[in-house]
Enzyme design. Structure first.
Site, mmCIF file in Angstrom:
data_model
loop_
_atom_site.group_PDB
_atom_site.id
_atom_site.type_symbol
_atom_site.label_atom_id
_atom_site.label_comp_id
_atom_site.label_asym_id
_atom_site.label_seq_id
_atom_site.Cartn_x
_atom_site.Cartn_y
_atom_site.Cartn_z
ATOM 1 N N ARG A 268 -7.231 45.811 -65.154
ATOM 2 C CA ARG A 268 -6.303 45.581 -63.803
ATOM 3 C C ARG A 268 -5.270 44.330 -63.966
ATOM 4 O O ARG A 268 -5.598 43.421 -64.786
ATOM 5 C CB ARG A 268 -7.375 44.885 -62.733
ATOM 6 C CG ARG A 268 -8.451 46.035 -62.425
ATOM 7 C CD ARG A 268 -9.450 45.448 -61.332
ATOM 8 N NE ARG A 268 -10.493 46.657 -61.004
ATOM 9 C CZ ARG A 268 -11.316 46.759 -60.233
ATOM 10 N NH1 ARG A 268 -11.381 45.621 -59.481
ATOM 11 N NH2 ARG A 268 -12.254 47.628 -60.151
ATOM 12 N N ARG A 283 -12.171 36.851 -62.525
ATOM 13 C CA ARG A 283 -11.022 37.788 -62.256
ATOM 14 C C ARG A 283 -10.201 37.876 -63.454
ATOM 15 O O ARG A 283 -9.220 37.191 -64.062
ATOM 16 C CB ARG A 283 -10.122 37.249 -61.311
ATOM 17 C CG ARG A 283 -9.009 37.868 -60.685
ATOM 18 C CD ARG A 283 -8.424 37.248 -59.324
ATOM 19 N NE ARG A 283 -9.117 37.035 -58.436
ATOM 20 C CZ ARG A 283 -9.607 37.712 -57.487
ATOM 21 N NH1 ARG A 283 -9.303 38.774 -57.521
ATOM 22 N NH2 ARG A 283 -10.421 37.292 -56.500
ATOM 23 N N GLU A 355 -18.584 37.923 -54.686
ATOM 24 C CA GLU A 355 -18.733 39.509 -54.614
ATOM 25 C C GLU A 355 -18.973 39.973 -56.257
ATOM 26 O O GLU A 355 -18.390 39.454 -57.135
ATOM 27 C CB GLU A 355 -17.409 40.313 -54.567
ATOM 28 C CG GLU A 355 -17.333 41.958 -54.562
ATOM 29 C CD GLU A 355 -16.030 42.519 -54.717
ATOM 30 O OE1 GLU A 355 -16.018 43.642 -55.211
ATOM 31 O OE2 GLU A 355 -14.959 41.726 -54.361
ATOM 32 N N SER A 358 -19.269 46.493 -54.689
ATOM 33 C CA SER A 358 -18.783 47.211 -53.638
ATOM 34 C C SER A 358 -19.314 48.151 -53.436
ATOM 35 O O SER A 358 -18.980 49.206 -54.401
ATOM 36 C CB SER A 358 -17.386 47.100 -53.402
ATOM 37 O OG SER A 358 -16.839 45.603 -53.008
ATOM 38 N N ARG A 396 -19.450 39.421 -64.256
ATOM 39 C CA ARG A 396 -19.414 38.609 -63.102
ATOM 40 C C ARG A 396 -21.087 38.457 -63.047
ATOM 41 O O ARG A 396 -21.738 37.269 -62.535
ATOM 42 C CB ARG A 396 -19.319 39.256 -61.792
ATOM 43 C CG ARG A 396 -17.694 39.393 -61.453
ATOM 44 C CD ARG A 396 -17.366 39.661 -60.373
ATOM 45 N NE ARG A 396 -15.635 39.855 -60.100
ATOM 46 C CZ ARG A 396 -15.144 39.530 -58.948
ATOM 47 N NH1 ARG A 396 -15.578 39.414 -57.830
ATOM 48 N NH2 ARG A 396 -13.799 39.280 -59.070
#
Length: 435
Positions: A268, A283, A355, A358, A396
């Site tokens: 990403r 991130r 987070e 999801s 994470r």
């Protein structure tokens, strides 16, 4: 992609729904007007084609009877020119309609919290109390550096910022986490898949990344012409190849629901994230993630969303990591999702939840774009529903383990569930660096 018929026949409802996702009513008015013009042109074209067939018969009959067919031939030419103009107009209007439809988000579920951003998200439940220490907890990036299992400096030298080397026990921990996730998902009935990590534009469009989010990904370019992108993109999530496995396929209804899982790297660009989470594993430009995807019948999808979410929760519970589940607001949910639950794991050094997964029901939004259909017991075709969820983001999870299982002496206790995957190691202590 949304169904133009649903918008056309329920325009006020569609405006109200999409307004909660930041879509202005004038966009739908423009879409419906284009649709009306397109349908009118299609009717006119079909009428002229029917007339052309009639005229062709008259010309053939006149020639058989050795009669003058000049007027009919002239009319035939006129009709042909009109049809050509109308078909060109239809193609133009179709492109305009598709342009708008491809950029409209999914309709939010009625149960979604309404609001423009994450501050309107609603907590659904929590598991365990946040971890507390009788010493000042370290951030995972400091723990990883001190233990010499995470190396950002050399990754920056070799690649760029937001990359990392895992070494020694760090590499073993990362591998232990994703192998544990895959094994647990398999126990829950998911079929493991190793997908391609490069996908074509049709695949990116099928799951909703293209055309709206092109700037968020890494696309391969032609070496001879760097300004020319090739039709291959590094995947931002294994959701893309997993869902598109079924693209343009008709599935026998008895096979549904289908559950698949995959571990893959995710790439990403993090466009627009300047200044956010510049340290640590939260991130990254490249990270590993285990994905879960479900393909099911429409009447099953809401129950399957709950199952998917509990599958992700099960992983955190087995690792003993405190977390909460939040329902995302209409303004915070992803482009493709009708409803999303976020799992947020407790990060002691940051003193907040972050987070880690999801879980989304995309209803028939992706299936319409990707033409994923199933045949029912009566032989009738229907669009399937697609669901996806992280099970879980690996980096994470490593960050959460380091922070929640840290000891005052700087070591980190290995969660019991991972000890077999760590070759019996129960504690990560400072290791000797590579150089």
């Amino acid at each position: 992609m949304l169904d133009i018929k649903v918008i056309r026949e329920n325009l006020d409802w569609a405006k109200e729904k999409l307004a909660t996702r930041g879509i202005e009513a004038k966009q739908l008015d423009e879409l419906v007007e284009i649709d009306a013009q397109r349908r009118k042109a299609m009717v006119q074209s079909e009428q002229l084609k029917a007339e052309r067939n009639d005229v062709s018969k008259k010309i053939a009959e006149a020639k058989r009877n050795k009669q003058d067919a000049a007027d009919a031939i002239a009319r035939m030419r006129e009709v042909g020119a009109e049809i050509k103009d109308l078909d060109s107009r239809i193609a133009e209007l179709t492109d305009k309609q598709q342009y708008i439809l491809l950029r409209l988000p999914n309709f939010p579920a009625d149960s979604d919290p309404i609001g423009p951003d994450e501050s309107y998200n609603e907590e659904v439940r929590r598991w365990e109390e946040p971890t507390k220490f009788d010493f000042e907890p370290k951030a995972h990036w400091d723990l990883g550096t001190d233990l010499e299992i995470l190396d950002w400096d050399r990754a920056s030298k070799v690649s760029a910022a937001r990359f990392v080397y895992y070494t020694g026990a760090g590499a073993l921990l990362e591998r232990a986490v994703f192998n544990f996730f895959l094994d647990e998902n398999a126990k829950e009935g998911y079929t493991e898949v190793i997908p391609p990590y490069l996908v074509n534009d049709d695949s990116m469009q099928g799951t909703g990344q293209f055309p709206k989010f092109r700037e968020d990904v890494y696309t391969i370019v032609d070496n001879d012409d760097p300004d020319k992108p090739l039709d291959l993109t590094l995947i931002p999530t294994a959701e893309v190849p997993l869902v598109n496995y079924f693209r343009n396929e008709i599935i026998h209804g008895e096979k549904l629901p289908i559950n698949v899982t995959a571990m893959s790297p995710a790439f990403r660009s993090e466009a627009g994230s300047a200044g956010r989470d510049t340290r640590g594993l939260i991130r990254m430009h490249e990270f590993r993630k285990v994905e879960m995807v479900k393909i099911c019948k429409p009447e099953e999808s809401w129950d399957e969303l709950e199952k998917l979410t509990h599958n992700a929760e099960h992983l955190l519970q087995k690792l003993g990591l405190p977390y909460r589940v939040v329902a995302l607001s209409t303004g915070d949910a992803s482009f493709t999702s009708a409803k999303t639950y976020d799992l947020e794991v407790w990060m002691p050094a940051q003193d907040k939840y972050r987070e880690i997964s999801s879980c989304s029901n995309c209803t028939d939004f992706q299936a319409r774009r990707a033409q994923i259909r199933y045949r029912d017991e009566n032989g009738k075709l229907h669009l399937a529903h697609t669901l996806n969820g992280s099970g879980l983001a690996v980096g994470r999870t490593v960050a959460a383990i380091l922070e929640n299982y840290q000891n005052e002496d700087g070591s980190v206790t290995v969660p019991e569930a991972l000890v077999p995957y760590m070759h019996g190691m129960t504690k990560i202590e400072k290791q000797e660096g590579l150089i």
